[in-house]
Write an enzyme that holds these catalytic residues in place. Structure first.
Site, PDB file in Angstrom:
ATOM      1  CB  CYS A   1      -0.122  34.764  13.699  1.00 24.28           C
ATOM      2  SG  CYS A   1      -1.096  35.693  12.521  1.00 24.28           S
TER       3      CYS A   1
ATOM      4  CD  GLU B   1      -2.431  -1.186   2.796  1.00 22.15           C
ATOM      5  OE1 GLU B   1      -1.847  -0.652   3.763  1.00 22.15           O
ATOM      6  OE2 GLU B   1      -3.496  -1.788   2.923  1.00 22.15           O
ATOM      7  N   PRO B   2       1.578   1.512  -1.069  1.00 19.72           N
ATOM      8  CG  PRO B   2       2.504   1.663  -3.212  1.00 19.72           C
ATOM      9  CD  PRO B   2       1.672   0.759  -2.332  1.00 19.72           C
TER      10      PRO B   2
HETATM   11  C1  LIG Z   1       0.085   5.666   5.857  1.00 21.64           C
HETATM   12  C2  LIG Z   1      -0.156   4.256   5.482  1.00 21.64           C
HETATM   13  C3  LIG Z   1       0.293   3.765   4.266  1.00 21.64           C
HETATM   14  C4  LIG Z   1       1.106   4.570   3.298  1.00 21.64           C
HETATM   15  O1  LIG Z   1       2.294   5.041   3.838  1.00 21.64           O
HETATM   16  P1  LIG Z   1       3.364   5.764   2.874  1.00 21.64           P
HETATM   17  O2  LIG Z   1       4.493   6.029   3.770  1.00 21.64           O
HETATM   18  O3  LIG Z   1       2.739   7.000   2.351  1.00 21.64           O
HETATM   19  O4  LIG Z   1       3.703   4.796   1.793  1.00 21.64           O
HETATM   20  C5  LIG Z   1      -0.044   2.475   3.930  1.00 21.64           C
HETATM   21  N1  LIG Z   1      -0.766   1.687   4.757  1.00 21.64           N
HETATM   22  C6  LIG Z   1      -1.200   2.136   5.948  1.00 21.64           C
HETATM   23  C7  LIG Z   1      -2.007   1.233   6.805  1.00 21.64           C
HETATM   24  C8  LIG Z   1      -0.914   3.422   6.358  1.00 21.64           C
HETATM   25  O5  LIG Z   1      -1.345   3.853   7.539  1.00 21.64           O
END
Ligand SMILES: *Cc1c(COP(=O)(O)O)cnc(C)c1O
Length: 422
Positions: free
Chosen positions: A351, A280-281
């Site tokens: 500010c 999941e990038p």
């Molecule tokens: C934030 C997150 C990602 C993505 O992280 P990146 O650092 O943007 O790749 C993927 N999976 C989960 C569960 C996350 O919380």
């Protein structure tokens, strides 16, 4: 004193005959003129290429972590490129569904999903729900009585792996709000409990160790822990989350998406784990695709101390420097290849003295009020983490591609600021 390294710019960045920056054939000074500042400019093909690289590199599915940057156009792009989409709140889910993303391609995350968020997700038929707690299992059980749907779930487990990144974006260690800890036996208990529930179907495990991670060894350790843990249960799916880091400043270098995939494959082979791993990038797909354009409004020279360059945005469009002490480069798009021989601090218009965008920046010595100043690598966690602090308007976002620029998020107006006030 060097010019900005071009590696930090989007793939389709070029220099025109006047020495100024173009992205995907669009001169960025003209974009600033046409759409105003601050302005997020995304190289659309840069994102598409990263999506394709990720799909080719991994055998399992790739879901885009939408919290990095989400709007209707982005969700549609992700869908067109064949990626799934990961959402973590009812709001992100709403945007993805509104964009027309098929529910089956949505992965629902969140460490504290409310009953109503779960109800929307279950009734829409999202592809996977990643369960984070026993309380959530109870909510899903209760929901099961009122719906025909039986969601497929992954359990988010915490492998106890140090990601070597900022504390605020470390999520895989035992002391965390996320998931079920492997080392304490909570993860085993969660599997048992989930298997007892008729309301859900347990199909696999999920682990996410953190964000802005440069060390491939950390991902490999997570694979080892999770694969060993999963083995006796015969679960068929493993998602390893996101977290691949990107280079933000000169001299940094991050592993490529392909190297990330290879490292994960090596670790899987080592422990004999044969199931394709999903990922999941977020950041790695979008961060370097965008730059932010600002207009310089004031320059304050303090002899013997420093020079402050104030721009028309700040912590409301990029809170990362304030939140994490993150570094950025800065440059003048009108003189992309000029030496940056003047040391400055780039600050915003809020500010607070903490409102800074670039703590130690360098720009050409002839910087002047009215110049367009840019920060590169702002495509992730900038617009999405933005705010209306000081009632500053959220910037517009444009996607550029093959010489065309289209606004995908319009600039907020003063009326927008009052829309919820009674
Ligand atoms: C934030 C997150 C990602 C993505 O992280 P990146 O650092 O943007 O790749 C993927 N999976 C989960 C569960 C996350 O919380």
């Amino acid at each position: 004193m060097s010019a900005l390294p071009h590696e930090l710019l989007p793939d389709n960045a070029t220099v025109d005959t006047n020495g100024s920056l173009c992205i995907a054939g669009c001169n960025v000074l003209a974009l600033a003129q046409e759409f105003g500042t601050p302005l997020f400019v995304y190289d659309e093909d840069h994102i598409r290429i990263r999506c394709r690289q990720a799909r080719e590199a991994f055998l399992g599915s790739v879901a885009y972590a939408s919290k990095a940057f989400l709007c209707l156009a982005m969700a549609k792009l992700i869908c067109e490129e064949g990626l799934d989409i990961d959402v973590a709140t009812g709001g992100e889910l709403h945007v993805a569904l509104t964009a027309g993303v098929p529910a089956a391609r949505i992965v629902m995350h969140g460490n504290n999903k409310s009953t109503s968020e779960l109800a929307v997700a279950v009734n829409a038929g999202v592809g996977r729900i990643v369960v984070d707690s026993f309380d959530e299992l109870n909510r899903l059980k209760a929901l099961g009585r009122s719906t025909e749907h039986r969601p497929k779930v992954l359990l988010r487990i915490t492998p106890g792996v140090e990601a070597h990144t900022h504390e605020y974006v470390t999520t895989g260690v035992d002391d965390t709000k996320f998931g079920f800890t492997v080392s304490s036996g909570l993860a085993d208990a969660a599997i048992q409990r989930t298997n007892e529930l008729d309301a859900v179907e347990l199909v696999g495990l999920h682990a996410h160790i953190g964000s802005q991670v440069f060390e491939l060894r950390s991902f490999q350790r997570a694979v080892e822990v999770v694969a060993r843990f999963a083995e006796p249960y015969g679960l068929s799916e493993l998602s390893l989350g996101g977290g691949l880091g990107v280079a933000y400043v000169e001299g940094e270098s991050a592993p490529s998406i392909g190297e990330w995939a290879d490292a994960i494959a090596v670790a899987c082979a080592k422990v004999g784990f044969n199931t394709p791993v999903s990922v999941e990038p977020g950041r790695a797909l979008v961060a370097a695709a965008a730059i932010t354009l600002y207009e310089v409004g004031t320059i304050k020279e303090l002899d013997g101390i420093r020079t402050y360059v104030a721009v028309d945005g700040g912590m409301s469009d990029n809170p990362r420097p304030v939140l994490y002490g993150s570094g950025y480069e800065t440059f003048l798009p009108r003189a992309l290849n000029s030496k940056r021989n003047k040391q400055v601090r780039v600050v915003g218009k809020h500010c607070e003295s903490g409102d800074l965008l670039v703590r130690e920046g360098r720009v050409p010595g002839d910087i002047a009020v009215g110049d367009i100043l840019a920060t590169p690598v702002t495509g992730a966690y900038g617009h999405s983490m933005g705010s209306n602090y000081n009632k500053v308007l959220r910037p517009a976002v444009v996607f550029v591609r093959q010489g065309d620029a289209r606004v995908v998020v319009r600039r907020e107006s003063y009326q927008d600021l009052l829309r919820n006030d009674l």
